[in-house]
Design a protein around this motif. Structure first.
Motif, PDB file in Angstrom:
ATOM      1  N   UNK A 139       0.816  -1.221   0.000  1.00  0.00           N
ATOM      2  CA  UNK A 139       0.000   0.000   0.000  1.00  0.00           C
ATOM      3  C   UNK A 139       0.850   1.271   0.000  1.00  0.00           C
ATOM      4  N   UNK A 140       1.862   1.314   0.861  1.00  0.00           N
ATOM      5  CA  UNK A 140       2.589   2.567   1.111  1.00  0.00           C
ATOM      6  C   UNK A 140       3.942   2.666   0.415  1.00  0.00           C
ATOM      7  N   UNK A 141       4.521   1.544   0.024  1.00  0.00           N
ATOM      8  CA  UNK A 141       5.847   1.515  -0.604  1.00  0.00           C
ATOM      9  C   UNK A 141       6.889   2.277   0.215  1.00  0.00           C
ATOM     10  N   UNK A 142       7.046   1.961   1.511  1.00  0.00           N
ATOM     11  CA  UNK A 142       8.044   2.673   2.334  1.00  0.00           C
ATOM     12  C   UNK A 142       9.457   2.401   1.828  1.00  0.00           C
ATOM     13  N   UNK A 143      10.301   3.394   1.982  1.00  0.00           N
ATOM     14  CA  UNK A 143      11.682   3.254   1.498  1.00  0.00           C
ATOM     15  C   UNK A 143      12.572   2.533   2.501  1.00  0.00           C
ATOM     16  N   UNK A 144      12.158   2.523   3.778  1.00  0.00           N
ATOM     17  CA  UNK A 144      12.992   1.888   4.800  1.00  0.00           C
ATOM     18  C   UNK A 144      12.117   1.369   5.932  1.00  0.00           C
ATOM     19  N   UNK A 145      12.687   0.466   6.726  1.00  0.00           N
ATOM     20  CA  UNK A 145      11.964  -0.120   7.850  1.00  0.00           C
ATOM     21  C   UNK A 145      12.916  -0.296   9.019  1.00  0.00           C
ATOM     22  N   UNK A 146      12.400  -0.084  10.219  1.00  0.00           N
ATOM     23  CA  UNK A 146      13.140  -0.362  11.447  1.00  0.00           C
ATOM     24  C   UNK A 146      12.511  -1.587  12.095  1.00  0.00           C
ATOM     25  N   UNK A 147      13.315  -2.624  12.304  1.00  0.00           N
ATOM     26  CA  UNK A 147      12.859  -3.877  12.906  1.00  0.00           C
ATOM     27  C   UNK A 147      13.403  -3.950  14.324  1.00  0.00           C
ATOM     28  N   UNK A 148      12.526  -3.773  15.304  1.00  0.00           N
ATOM     29  CA  UNK A 148      12.905  -3.731  16.714  1.00  0.00           C
ATOM     30  C   UNK A 148      12.791  -5.134  17.308  1.00  0.00           C
ATOM     31  N   UNK A 149      13.907  -5.649  17.832  1.00  0.00           N
ATOM     32  CA  UNK A 149      13.943  -7.036  18.291  1.00  0.00           C
ATOM     33  C   UNK A 149      14.025  -7.954  17.093  1.00  0.00           C
ATOM     34  N   UNK A 150      15.028  -7.731  16.257  1.00  0.00           N
ATOM     35  CA  UNK A 150      15.078  -8.371  14.938  1.00  0.00           C
ATOM     36  C   UNK A 150      15.231  -9.881  14.994  1.00  0.00           C
ATOM     37  N   UNK A 151      15.858 -10.417  16.068  1.00  0.00           N
ATOM     38  CA  UNK A 151      16.013 -11.870  16.166  1.00  0.00           C
ATOM     39  C   UNK A 151      16.790 -12.429  14.987  1.00  0.00           C
ATOM     40  N   UNK A 152      16.189 -13.361  14.264  1.00  0.00           N
ATOM     41  CA  UNK A 152      16.838 -13.975  13.100  1.00  0.00           C
ATOM     42  C   UNK A 152      16.925 -13.021  11.918  1.00  0.00           C
ATOM     43  N   UNK A 153      16.251 -11.881  12.015  1.00  0.00           N
ATOM     44  CA  UNK A 153      16.215 -10.932  10.909  1.00  0.00           C
ATOM     45  C   UNK A 153      15.096 -11.198   9.926  1.00  0.00           C
ATOM     46  N   UNK A 154      14.203 -12.115  10.240  1.00  0.00           N
ATOM     47  CA  UNK A 154      13.190 -12.552   9.282  1.00  0.00           C
ATOM     48  C   UNK A 154      12.313 -11.412   8.782  1.00  0.00           C
ATOM     49  N   UNK A 155      11.886 -10.507   9.665  1.00  0.00           N
ATOM     50  CA  UNK A 155      10.989  -9.440   9.243  1.00  0.00           C
ATOM     51  C   UNK A 155      11.716  -8.389   8.410  1.00  0.00           C
TER      52      UNK A 155
END
Length: 278
Positions: A139-155
């Motif tokens: 929907x939004x096509x964001x240019x970047x994302x912050x993943x808090x508690x990334x763990x394995x990095x999956x998200x």
């Protein structure tokens, strides 16, 4: 008739599922294991392996299977011992196919090495995040994302595969960042993923999309700092929340200016979607 017996490969932890390996199982072994409540079953050369809940005694399994060759050993838990699998298996969520290394898969699949870091994709909270993440990116096509508690990095890695240009993953566990870095290299995404040790206070700036799949208490505690990482009309995905604690999380974020309006639930867990009011 063969006599029943149980051989222990090592001492079992208390109150957790356990693994059994069955040599030369009877023809109805698969059905019997399902009736006993097996959490996972796999056919092996010359036998079967299964994970049984701790409520089922190994002696009862041996008696039901009429087998003299059952080996009991500790099972390997994943996602902080909330998911019990003999081995990780391919799964699809949010349009992303998550597969272990070495498994044939189409281009665009996300490969994750087996590790102790949270984020196999099998836990309901992660699956919910992947689904909501895919919807927002479309929907939004964001240019970047912050993943808090990334763990394995999956998200974070899934976001990159779905079209986000850059991702930042933060975690308070060094081992998690090591796993995330390894998975980024495995998927040839290392140059687009930045990893930082710490919580939201460890980074500066704002993102159009922030996702946090952690436990309820940290979500509430970090609310004031987490919303500072939201850019103008930024979107926020919160997960790791028991449905019984939904109201507390909504209130904490409403207090700092984010109204969580959309939600999805699965197996007693809920994901909340909010948007910055500024």
């Amino acid at each position: 008739m063969r006599s029943s017996g149980v051989r222990s490969a090592s001492a079992l932890p208390c109150k957790v599922p356990y693994r059994i390996d069955i040599a030369d199982p009877p023809d109805d072994a698969l059905d019997l294991l399902i009736e006993l409540g097996a959490l996972d079953i796999e056919q092996l050369a010359g036998g079967l392996a299964a994970i049984l809940p701790d409520s089922v005694q190994p002696e009862a399994v041996a008696l039901a299977l009429r087998s003299a060759s059952i080996t009991v050993s500790p099972a390997q838990g994943r996602d902080n011992d909330s998911v019990w699998l003999l081995r990780t298996a391919p799964l699809r969520a949010g349009g992303i196919l998550v597969v272990p290394p070495g498994v044939d898969a189409p281009e665009g699949s996300l490969r994750l090495a087996d590790s102790e870091a949270f984020g196999t994709g099998h836990h309901p909270t992660t699956a919910l995040c992947l689904e909501v993440l895919a919807e927002i990116i479309a929907e939004d096509h964001p240019s970047s994302v912050l993943d808090v508690g990334t763990g394995s990095g999956i998200l974070a890695l899934a976001a990159l595969l779905l079209g986000v240009d850059k991702a930042t993953g933060i975690d308070i566990e060094p081992a998690a960042l090591e796993a995330a870095a390894a998975n980024a290299r495995l998927n040839h995404l290392g140059r687009r993923l930045r990893l930082i040790l710490g919580g939201p206070e460890a980074v500066e700036g704002a993102w159009p999309l922030v996702v946090a799949n952690v436990l309820t208490a940290p979500l509430i505690e970090m609310a004031p700092m987490l919303v500072r990482r939201l850019g103008h009309r930024g979107r926020l995905i919160l997960s790791g929340i028991s449905t019984t604690l939904e109201a507390e999380v909504r209130q904490a974020y409403r207090h700092v200016g984010v109204n969580c309006t959309a939600s999805q639930t699965r197996d007693g867990w809920i994901v909340l979607l909010g948007q910055a009011s500024w």
